[in-house]
Design a protein around this motif. Structure first.
Motif, PDB file in Angstrom:
ATOM      1  N   ALA A  38     -29.232  -3.106 -21.091  1.00 33.45           N
ATOM      2  CA  ALA A  38     -28.000  -2.296 -20.623  1.00 33.45           C
ATOM      3  C   ALA A  38     -28.108  -1.195 -21.870  1.00 33.45           C
ATOM      4  CB  ALA A  38     -26.931  -2.918 -20.538  1.00 33.45           C
ATOM      5  N   LEU A  39     -28.008  -1.467 -22.854  1.00 31.91           N
ATOM      6  CA  LEU A  39     -27.782  -0.869 -24.266  1.00 31.91           C
ATOM      7  C   LEU A  39     -28.977   0.170 -24.318  1.00 31.91           C
ATOM      8  CD1 LEU A  39     -26.175  -2.956 -27.095  1.00 31.91           C
ATOM      9  CD2 LEU A  39     -24.943  -1.211 -25.728  1.00 31.91           C
ATOM     10  N   VAL A  40     -30.144  -0.257 -24.418  1.00 28.93           N
ATOM     11  CA  VAL A  40     -31.266   0.613 -24.493  1.00 28.93           C
ATOM     12  C   VAL A  40     -31.477   1.497 -23.349  1.00 28.93           C
ATOM     13  CG1 VAL A  40     -33.656   0.483 -24.720  1.00 28.93           C
ATOM     14  CG2 VAL A  40     -32.440  -1.153 -26.157  1.00 28.93           C
ATOM     15  N   GLY A  41     -31.361   0.835 -21.994  1.00 30.99           N
ATOM     16  CA  GLY A  41     -31.746   1.701 -20.761  1.00 30.99           C
ATOM     17  C   GLY A  41     -30.736   2.882 -20.681  1.00 30.99           C
ATOM     18  N   ASN A  42     -29.273   2.456 -21.005  1.00 31.79           N
ATOM     19  CA  ASN A  42     -28.549   3.697 -20.856  1.00 31.79           C
ATOM     20  C   ASN A  42     -28.433   4.563 -21.809  1.00 31.79           C
ATOM     21  OD1 ASN A  42     -26.641   2.855 -18.079  1.00 31.79           O
ATOM     22  ND2 ASN A  42     -26.698   0.979 -19.125  1.00 31.79           N
ATOM     23  N   SER A  43     -28.601   4.129 -23.148  1.00 37.15           N
ATOM     24  CA  SER A  43     -28.856   5.166 -24.273  1.00 37.15           C
ATOM     25  C   SER A  43     -29.810   5.966 -24.137  1.00 37.15           C
ATOM     26  CB  SER A  43     -29.007   4.217 -25.492  1.00 37.15           C
ATOM     27  OG  SER A  43     -28.048   3.517 -25.816  1.00 37.15           O
ATOM     28  N   LEU A  44     -31.308   5.271 -23.537  1.00 35.12           N
ATOM     29  CA  LEU A  44     -32.169   6.379 -23.106  1.00 35.12           C
ATOM     30  C   LEU A  44     -31.930   7.198 -21.886  1.00 35.12           C
ATOM     31  CD1 LEU A  44     -35.231   6.877 -23.392  1.00 35.12           C
ATOM     32  CD2 LEU A  44     -35.865   5.081 -21.569  1.00 35.12           C
ATOM     33  N   ILE A  45     -31.162   7.005 -21.021  1.00 35.56           N
ATOM     34  CA  ILE A  45     -30.639   7.776 -20.057  1.00 35.56           C
ATOM     35  C   ILE A  45     -29.998   8.800 -20.668  1.00 35.56           C
ATOM     36  CG2 ILE A  45     -29.198   8.189 -18.047  1.00 35.56           C
ATOM     37  CD1 ILE A  45     -31.564   7.123 -17.062  1.00 35.56           C
ATOM     38  N   ILE A  46     -29.035   8.689 -21.409  1.00 28.55           N
ATOM     39  CA  ILE A  46     -28.315   9.544 -22.101  1.00 28.55           C
ATOM     40  C   ILE A  46     -28.884  10.650 -22.748  1.00 28.55           C
ATOM     41  CG2 ILE A  46     -26.234  10.109 -23.823  1.00 28.55           C
ATOM     42  CD1 ILE A  46     -25.208   7.377 -22.869  1.00 28.55           C
ATOM     43  N   THR A  47     -29.766  10.067 -23.653  1.00 26.00           N
ATOM     44  CA  THR A  47     -30.691  10.855 -24.575  1.00 26.00           C
ATOM     45  C   THR A  47     -31.762  11.613 -23.915  1.00 26.00           C
ATOM     46  OG1 THR A  47     -30.689   9.109 -26.301  1.00 26.00           O
ATOM     47  CG2 THR A  47     -32.421  10.917 -26.511  1.00 26.00           C
ATOM     48  N   LEU A  48     -32.453  11.152 -22.881  1.00 26.32           N
ATOM     49  CA  LEU A  48     -33.267  11.837 -22.138  1.00 26.32           C
ATOM     50  C   LEU A  48     -32.618  13.171 -21.288  1.00 26.32           C
ATOM     51  CD1 LEU A  48     -36.183  12.210 -20.861  1.00 26.32           C
ATOM     52  CD2 LEU A  48     -35.509  10.687 -18.900  1.00 26.32           C
ATOM     53  N   ILE A  49     -31.421  12.781 -20.748  1.00 21.69           N
ATOM     54  CA  ILE A  49     -30.734  14.061 -20.128  1.00 21.69           C
ATOM     55  C   ILE A  49     -30.381  15.098 -20.906  1.00 21.69           C
ATOM     56  CG2 ILE A  49     -28.765  14.584 -18.435  1.00 21.69           C
ATOM     57  CD1 ILE A  49     -29.005  12.027 -17.217  1.00 21.69           C
ATOM     58  N   THR A  50     -29.870  14.686 -22.204  1.00 23.15           N
ATOM     59  CA  THR A  50     -29.145  15.410 -23.170  1.00 23.15           C
ATOM     60  C   THR A  50     -30.508  16.547 -23.544  1.00 23.15           C
ATOM     61  OG1 THR A  50     -27.745  13.895 -23.789  1.00 23.15           O
ATOM     62  CG2 THR A  50     -27.982  15.746 -25.391  1.00 23.15           C
ATOM     63  N   LEU A  51     -31.624  15.925 -23.793  1.00 22.51           N
ATOM     64  CA  LEU A  51     -32.458  16.667 -24.398  1.00 22.51           C
ATOM     65  C   LEU A  51     -33.594  17.419 -23.551  1.00 22.51           C
ATOM     66  CD1 LEU A  51     -33.911  14.027 -27.317  1.00 22.51           C
ATOM     67  CD2 LEU A  51     -32.255  16.063 -27.208  1.00 22.51           C
ATOM     68  N   SER A  52     -33.402  17.165 -22.030  1.00 24.38           N
ATOM     69  CA  SER A  52     -34.306  17.703 -21.227  1.00 24.38           C
ATOM     70  C   SER A  52     -33.541  18.624 -20.377  1.00 24.38           C
ATOM     71  CB  SER A  52     -34.731  16.723 -20.098  1.00 24.38           C
ATOM     72  OG  SER A  52     -35.709  15.682 -20.936  1.00 24.38           O
ATOM     73  N   PRO A  53     -33.705  20.077 -20.642  1.00 26.13           N
ATOM     74  CA  PRO A  53     -32.962  21.313 -19.939  1.00 26.13           C
ATOM     75  C   PRO A  53     -33.245  21.045 -18.444  1.00 26.13           C
ATOM     76  CG  PRO A  53     -34.148  22.069 -21.815  1.00 26.13           C
ATOM     77  CD  PRO A  53     -34.739  20.541 -21.645  1.00 26.13           C
ATOM     78  N   SER A  54     -34.385  20.648 -18.006  1.00 27.56           N
ATOM     79  CA  SER A  54     -34.558  20.523 -16.531  1.00 27.56           C
ATOM     80  C   SER A  54     -33.420  19.624 -15.855  1.00 27.56           C
ATOM     81  CB  SER A  54     -36.016  20.230 -16.146  1.00 27.56           C
ATOM     82  OG  SER A  54     -36.300  18.850 -16.800  1.00 27.56           O
ATOM     83  N   LEU A  55     -32.945  18.733 -16.593  1.00 30.84           N
ATOM     84  CA  LEU A  55     -32.069  17.636 -16.094  1.00 30.84           C
ATOM     85  C   LEU A  55     -30.564  18.113 -16.222  1.00 30.84           C
ATOM     86  CD1 LEU A  55     -33.709  14.516 -17.065  1.00 30.84           C
ATOM     87  CD2 LEU A  55     -33.985  15.663 -14.937  1.00 30.84           C
ATOM     88  N   HIS A  56     -30.415  19.203 -16.719  1.00 29.94           N
ATOM     89  CA  HIS A  56     -29.129  19.892 -16.865  1.00 29.94           C
ATOM     90  C   HIS A  56     -28.471  20.218 -15.736  1.00 29.94           C
ATOM     91  CE1 HIS A  56     -29.572  20.305 -21.388  1.00 29.94           C
ATOM     92  NE2 HIS A  56     -29.779  19.175 -21.363  1.00 29.94           N
ATOM     93  N   THR A  57     -28.091  19.335 -14.622  1.00 30.94           N
ATOM     94  CA  THR A  57     -27.743  19.698 -13.480  1.00 30.94           C
ATOM     95  C   THR A  57     -26.474  18.693 -13.253  1.00 30.94           C
ATOM     96  OG1 THR A  57     -28.959  18.149 -12.389  1.00 30.94           O
ATOM     97  CG2 THR A  57     -29.931  20.252 -12.477  1.00 30.94           C
ATOM     98  N   PRO A  58     -25.608  19.076 -12.096  1.00 28.30           N
ATOM     99  CA  PRO A  58     -24.334  18.261 -12.132  1.00 28.30           C
ATOM    100  C   PRO A  58     -24.804  16.722 -11.751  1.00 28.30           C
ATOM    101  CG  PRO A  58     -24.094  20.229 -10.655  1.00 28.30           C
ATOM    102  CD  PRO A  58     -25.471  20.373 -11.408  1.00 28.30           C
ATOM    103  N   MET A  59     -25.691  16.462 -11.002  1.00 27.89           N
ATOM    104  CA  MET A  59     -26.093  14.906 -10.548  1.00 27.89           C
ATOM    105  C   MET A  59     -26.368  14.226 -12.004  1.00 27.89           C
ATOM    106  SD  MET A  59     -29.050  13.526  -8.156  1.00 27.89           S
ATOM    107  CE  MET A  59     -30.377  13.977  -9.373  1.00 27.89           C
ATOM    108  N   TYR A  60     -27.048  14.754 -12.707  1.00 30.95           N
ATOM    109  CA  TYR A  60     -27.483  14.074 -14.049  1.00 30.95           C
ATOM    110  C   TYR A  60     -26.282  14.102 -15.093  1.00 30.95           C
ATOM    111  CZ  TYR A  60     -32.124  14.048 -11.776  1.00 30.95           C
ATOM    112  OH  TYR A  60     -32.977  13.962 -11.248  1.00 30.95           O
TER     113      TYR A  60
END
Length: 309
Positions: A38-60
């Protein structure tokens, strides 16, 4: 304890899953693995979305909030559970118990609100695609996220504050492996009418109302998908909400079982298992559900991976 509370009980005894040392060891390994996932998976989601401009949408953006809530929920429950399994510490202080109640109610209530918000986002994306950018503007998304966290905080402050006013002067054996409001009310030496009323009101609003709003959103979504003529169009539309629908189904089924079904000896035992599902298993599975079933996330992960080497 403070004189204002008139509380004789300074600690509570929590129930365990098993006295079998082999089973305790197995459960310790399992819960540690789920917590780490849970810690690694959710931290990865947060990091990935934060660092990926293509995922800067309301859903993410809402998905980041969900990941934060999942980390909060598992951290509220699992460290104490692991301490009990490994070190055989079956007690929790009065202050520690109220702290666990506070963050547990906050994370659960906010997550129910957030799932409704995410369902509305998917409704707009599928049923109002041409107006999606206008409706789901960043000011509205920010307002919705702030509302989710604020309403959750107000709810837990009221309920935890009311519990803090109760007198605990007798039994201190909590019939659960964690501190939660219903279990604590059974131990109170003072009247709990107001507490029960507030819990029922919170259950109706956070549980029933949000469940109906979520189902209404998906009712419109399904109707809209069925009107699409091409099979590929239906699959594409359904893929945008399938992950969220799976998370909603898992989360609501466990919460409804725990808080709305009648309590009996047998149901209390099975209720402990169900509690593990929505406080531990669900937060660990959510990152996998959103990554394995989402092409955008997998694509962003592939782009980010080479850059990190």
């Amino acid at each position: 304890m403070s004189a204002g509370n008139q509380t004789a009980v300074v600690e509570f005894i929590l129930e365990d899953f098993s006295e079998d040392p082999h089973l305790r060891l197995l459960l310790s390994v399992l819960f540690f693995f789920l917590y780490l996932t849970a810690l690694v998976g959710n931290s990865l989601i947060i990091t990935l979305i934060t660092l990926s401009p293509s995922l800067h949408t309301p859903m993410y953006f809402f998905l980041v909030n969900l990941a934060i809530l999942d980390i909060l929920c598992t951290t509220t429950v699992l460290p104490k559970l692991l301490e009990r399994l490994v070190a055989r510490v079956d007690t929790i202080s009065y202050q520690g118990c109220l702290t666990q109640v506070f963050f547990l109610i906050w994370s659960l209530g906010a997550e129910l609100l957030l799932l409704t918000t995410m369902a509305f986002d998917r409704y707009v994306a599928i049923c109002q695609p041409l107006r999606y950018g206008t409706i789901m503007s960043w000011p509205l998304c920010t307002l919705l996220a702030v509302t989710v966290w604020t309403f959750g905080a107000v709810n837990t402050s009221v309920n935890t504050g009311l519990i803090a006013q109760l007198t605990f002067c007798g039994p201190n054996h909590v019939q659960h492996f964690l501190c939660e409001a219903p279990s604590l009310l059974l131990l109170s030496c003072s009247p709990t009418v107001i507490n029960n009323i507030m819990i029922i009101m919170a259950d109706v609003y956070f549980g029933v109302v949000n469940f109906l709003l979520t189902m209404a959103s998906y009712g419109y979504i399904v109707a809209s998908i069925l009107r699409i003529r091409s099979a590929s169009g239906k699959r594409r539309a359904f893929s945008t909400c399938s992950s969220h629908l799976l998370v909603v189904s898992l989360y609501y089924s466990t919460v409804i079982y725990t808080y709305f079904l009648p309590v009996s000896g047998a149901s209390m035992e099975s209720g402990k298992v169900v509690t593990v599902l929505y406080t531990t298993v669900s937060p660990a599975l959510n990152p996998l559900i959103y990554t394995l079933r989402n092409k955008d996330v997998k694509s962003a992960l592939q782009k980010l991976a080479p850059a990190s080497w």
